[in-house]
Design a protein around this motif. Structure first.
Motif: not given
Length: 136
Positions: A88, A92, A119-120
């Motif tokens: 993640l 990002r 997931s985000f």
């Protein structure tokens, strides 16, 4: 010292600036000791490979459960959670630089864009596209 990726569990972190505030408030020790350096190497090993946790544990002469317990005790989260947090973090960074979510998913080693999206949203409460648009 390099900061370790962490999942931010804040229900109020909906906007990118809220997420960045939550990241900025994390506590990081300034002086690692020898024990910390060993676990930093193990964190890098977990994050840097797609190998199964059982295989990594065997390679490091741990049982699978023993490795997971030791990792959690020293790092604060399980190896799988750490790996996800690392992915993640990579995603990002890609999104902040303007990459499309599909490319960010590929660069961060997610199975596909929807895997990144699920997931985000679970970790940050916003979609990758919304996060990206805040930086464009």
């Amino acid at each position: 010292m390099r900061a370790r990726p962490q999942l931010i569990r804040s229900p109020n972190a909906r906007k990118p600036e809220d997420i960045l505030d939550a990241i900025g408030s994390l506590k990081i020790r300034d002086t690692p000791n020898e024990h910390d350096e060993t676990w930093m190497a193990m964190r890098d090993l977990v994050a840097g490979t797609d190998a199964r946790i059982a295989d990594l544990a065997s390679q490091l002469e741990y049982s699978t459960d023993g490795f997971i317990r030791a990792f959690r005790s020293n790092v604060g989260i399980t190896p799988a959670a750490y790996r996800l947090a690392h992915r993640l973090t990579v995603a990002r960074k890609c999104l902040r630089s303007g990459e499309a979510p599909v490319d960010a998913a590929y660069d961060a080693a997610f199975a596909d864009q929807s895997h990144l999206g699920r997931s985000f949203v679970r970790a940050y409460g916003t979609t990758p596209a919304a996060y990206r648009s805040a930086f464009l």
